[in-house]
Design an enzyme around this catalytic site. Structure first.
Site, short mmCIF file in Angstrom:
data_model
loop_
_atom_site.label_atom_id
_atom_site.label_comp_id
_atom_site.label_asym_id
_atom_site.label_seq_id
_atom_site.Cartn_x
_atom_site.Cartn_y
_atom_site.Cartn_z
N LYS A 173 0.84 -1.20 0.00
CA LYS A 173 0.00 0.00 0.00
C LYS A 173 0.88 1.26 0.00
O LYS A 173 2.10 1.18 0.16
CB LYS A 173 -0.93 -0.01 1.22
CG LYS A 173 -1.90 -1.21 1.26
CD LYS A 173 -2.73 -1.19 2.56
CE LYS A 173 -3.68 -2.37 2.70
NZ LYS A 173 -4.36 -2.40 4.01
N TYR A 213 -12.20 -3.93 -2.84
CA TYR A 213 -12.97 -3.85 -1.58
C TYR A 213 -14.39 -3.43 -1.96
O TYR A 213 -14.74 -2.26 -1.92
CB TYR A 213 -12.36 -2.82 -0.63
CG TYR A 213 -11.00 -3.20 -0.06
CD1 TYR A 213 -10.85 -4.29 0.78
CD2 TYR A 213 -9.86 -2.43 -0.36
CE1 TYR A 213 -9.61 -4.63 1.31
CE2 TYR A 213 -8.61 -2.76 0.18
CZ TYR A 213 -8.50 -3.86 1.01
OH TYR A 213 -7.27 -4.18 1.54
N ASN A 273 -1.25 -0.23 7.39
CA ASN A 273 -0.62 -1.50 7.75
C ASN A 273 0.18 -2.12 6.60
O ASN A 273 0.35 -3.31 6.52
CB ASN A 273 -1.68 -2.47 8.30
CG ASN A 273 -2.81 -2.75 7.33
OD1 ASN A 273 -2.75 -2.32 6.18
ND2 ASN A 273 -3.82 -3.47 7.76
N HIS A 298 -1.73 -5.33 1.63
CA HIS A 298 -2.90 -6.20 1.53
C HIS A 298 -2.40 -7.56 1.07
O HIS A 298 -1.56 -7.64 0.18
CB HIS A 298 -3.92 -5.69 0.51
CG HIS A 298 -4.85 -6.77 0.08
ND1 HIS A 298 -5.89 -7.20 0.88
CD2 HIS A 298 -4.85 -7.59 -0.99
CE1 HIS A 298 -6.50 -8.21 0.29
NE2 HIS A 298 -5.87 -8.47 -0.85
N GLU A 351 -9.18 -11.61 -6.80
CA GLU A 351 -8.43 -10.36 -6.70
C GLU A 351 -7.38 -10.23 -7.82
O GLU A 351 -7.17 -9.14 -8.34
CB GLU A 351 -7.75 -10.28 -5.33
CG GLU A 351 -8.77 -10.16 -4.19
CD GLU A 351 -8.13 -10.18 -2.81
OE1 GLU A 351 -6.90 -10.39 -2.73
OE2 GLU A 351 -8.85 -9.98 -1.82
P1 GDP Z 1 -6.54 -7.73 6.31
O1 GDP Z 1 -6.98 -8.89 5.47
O2 GDP Z 1 -5.62 -8.12 7.43
O3 GDP Z 1 -5.93 -6.61 5.51
O4 GDP Z 1 -7.86 -7.15 6.99
P2 GDP Z 1 -9.40 -7.09 6.46
O5 GDP Z 1 -9.52 -7.78 5.14
O6 GDP Z 1 -10.28 -7.51 7.57
O7 GDP Z 1 -9.64 -5.54 6.26
C1 GDP Z 1 -9.16 -4.91 5.12
C2 GDP Z 1 -8.51 -3.61 5.49
O8 GDP Z 1 -9.49 -2.76 6.09
C3 GDP Z 1 -7.40 -3.72 6.54
O9 GDP Z 1 -6.13 -3.99 5.99
C4 GDP Z 1 -7.45 -2.35 7.18
O10 GDP Z 1 -6.70 -1.44 6.37
C5 GDP Z 1 -8.92 -1.96 7.09
N1 GDP Z 1 -9.64 -2.26 8.35
C6 GDP Z 1 -10.24 -3.43 8.67
N2 GDP Z 1 -10.86 -3.34 9.84
C7 GDP Z 1 -10.65 -2.08 10.30
C8 GDP Z 1 -11.08 -1.35 11.49
O11 GDP Z 1 -11.74 -1.88 12.37
N3 GDP Z 1 -10.67 -0.06 11.60
C9 GDP Z 1 -9.91 0.54 10.64
N4 GDP Z 1 -9.53 1.82 10.83
N5 GDP Z 1 -9.51 -0.09 9.52
C10 GDP Z 1 -9.88 -1.38 9.33
MG MG Z 2 -8.61 -9.20 3.99
#
Ligand code: GDP
Ligand code: MG
Length: 205
Positions: free
Chosen positions: A14, A54, A156, A159, A170
């Protein structure tokens, strides 16, 4: 059935990863476990591509993200008067602005257990709780606390597809079939060839 070694996964470095100069460091970690780079490019994502990745219409995913966030609030003893879907939608909007704000590096990695392996190396979503030794744990300090307080996406670095099936969907979003390259790595043999031991024995006869 395809062989284990054919599994593919999508990684996006990212904007925070790119603009902190961590592209090489991150790729090194995937290369050194012997995953193969099948495709790679730098892209400044459009809103359209982020929305395909997303998907704001995918209520199941939005609710999952919302529920995860609600659990986090509960742990902190914070009462939130929103549905998981509402929270998920908001996270999605913030993700859209984050990903569309600068160039990202998109990579397809191939190898046995590619999706699971990459998730392990990347670490958990919240960098503050990501284990040391993982990419997020070693190179990022953001947290749900700070990103929520500042109402923005959590930075973070990466992805990574959740599993091989997610990866298929994806990869099609980010790459044309023609961008996935077929080539050999000299060490493929010692990593995967089931006859490697026999070949070694022949060499030493
Ligand atoms: P990942 O697969 O570990 O990247 O996490 P997810 O697929 O659950 O979520 C996608 C992205 O959404 C994450 O990488 C974060 O950037 C964002 N995200 C998910 N949950 C949260 C949340 O509770 N708060 C915030 N600020 N960002 C979130
Ligand atoms: Mg994810």
């Amino acid at each position: 059935m395809t062989h284990f070694k054919e599994e593919q996964t999508l990684v996006l470095i990212k904007g925070d990863g790119v603009q902190r100069g961590l592209v090489g460091e991150i790729i090194r970690r995937f290369e050194r476990v012997s995953l193969k780079i099948k495709a790679m490019k730098m892209v400044w994502p459009s809103d359209e591509i982020v929305n395909r990745h997303y998907d704001p219409a995918n209520t199941e995913w939005l609710e999952d993200v919302g529920n995860k966030a609600l659990k986090g609030y509960e742990k902190k003893g914070i009462k939130v008067d929103k549905t998981p879907l509402e929270i998920g939608k908001h996270v999605q909007e913030n993700l859209l602005s984050f990903l569309a704000a600068g160039p990202v590096v998109a990579i397809v990695l191939q190898g046995a257990h590619a999706a699971e392996l990459v998730r392990k190396l990347v670490g958990s979503t919240d960098p503050l709780s990501a284990a040391p030794g993982t990419i997020r744990g070693d190179f990022a300090l953001d947290s749900y606390y700070m990103s929520d307080a500042d109402d923005r996406a959590i930075r973070n670095l990466i992805h990574a597809s959740g599993n091989a099936e997610e990866a298929k969907r994806e990869i099609e979003i980010w790459f044309d079939e023609s961008e996935l390259h077929k080539y050999t790595l000299p060490y493929d043999e010692v990593v995967y060839d089931k006859n490697w031991e026999k070949k070694q024995a022949l060499l030493n006869e």
